[in-house]
Scaffold this active site. Structure first.
Site, PDB file in Angstrom:
ATOM      1  CB  ALA A  11      55.860 -39.675   3.910  1.00  0.00           C
ATOM      2  CE1 TYR A  12      55.722 -34.451  10.725  1.00  0.00           C
ATOM      3  CE2 TYR A  12      53.870 -35.562  11.767  1.00  0.00           C
ATOM      4  CZ  TYR A  12      54.886 -34.631  11.813  1.00  0.00           C
ATOM      5  OH  TYR A  12      55.083 -33.894  12.951  1.00  0.00           O
TER       6      TYR A  12
END
Length: 143
Positions: A11-12
């Site tokens: 996600a990052y």
């Protein structure tokens, strides 16, 4: 991670990659108004948030330094020259780019060699890693 994918922080990495694409989209949309849109991709930078990284994760810290041609983590003022350039009229025809400021981390091919690869290269594995003498891609990044 705007340049690299990573299994441990998908996600990052996706959010960082989104910044790169958003930069390009805004640059295209706003160029006709003489608005330049660019982004800076900081690498591994020593900040208040990362200050304890070396003590908490010494092996990972060493791997990052080993992979970085500048042979160190960056400091906030390392970003200043790029920021000044992009905010000056010297960059009036520069738009839609994302500039890594990472001591060369993103341009160095890095992969852990298998014993076979290290032997075939004719270099000791430590030199092989630093010079990028093999296949594969890089791991995560700070950017």
């Amino acid at each position: 991670m705007s340049i690299f994918g990573t299994a441990y922080a998908a996600a990052y990495a996706a959010s960082k990659g989104g910044v790169v694409q958003y930069t390009k989209s805004c640059a295209v949309a706003w160029a006709k108004y003489n608005v330049q849109v660019n982004s800076i991709l900081p690498g591994w930078i020593v900040t208040e948030m990362t200050n304890d990284f070396k003590d908490k994760f010494p092996e990972r810290y060493a791997m990052i330094v080993e992979r970085t041609p500048a042979d160190r983590w960056g400091i906030p003022k390392d970003l200043a020259g790029t920021a000044i350039f992009l905010s000056s009229n010297l960059s009036d025809f520069v738009t839609g780019i994302s500039i890594p400021v990472d001591g060369g981390y993103s341009c160095l091919l890095y992969t852990s060699p298998s014993p076979r690869d290290a032997t075939l290269s004719g270099l000791p594995s430590s030199a092989w890693k630093k010079k990028g003498g093999g296949g594969g891609g890089g791991g995560g990044g700070g950017g």
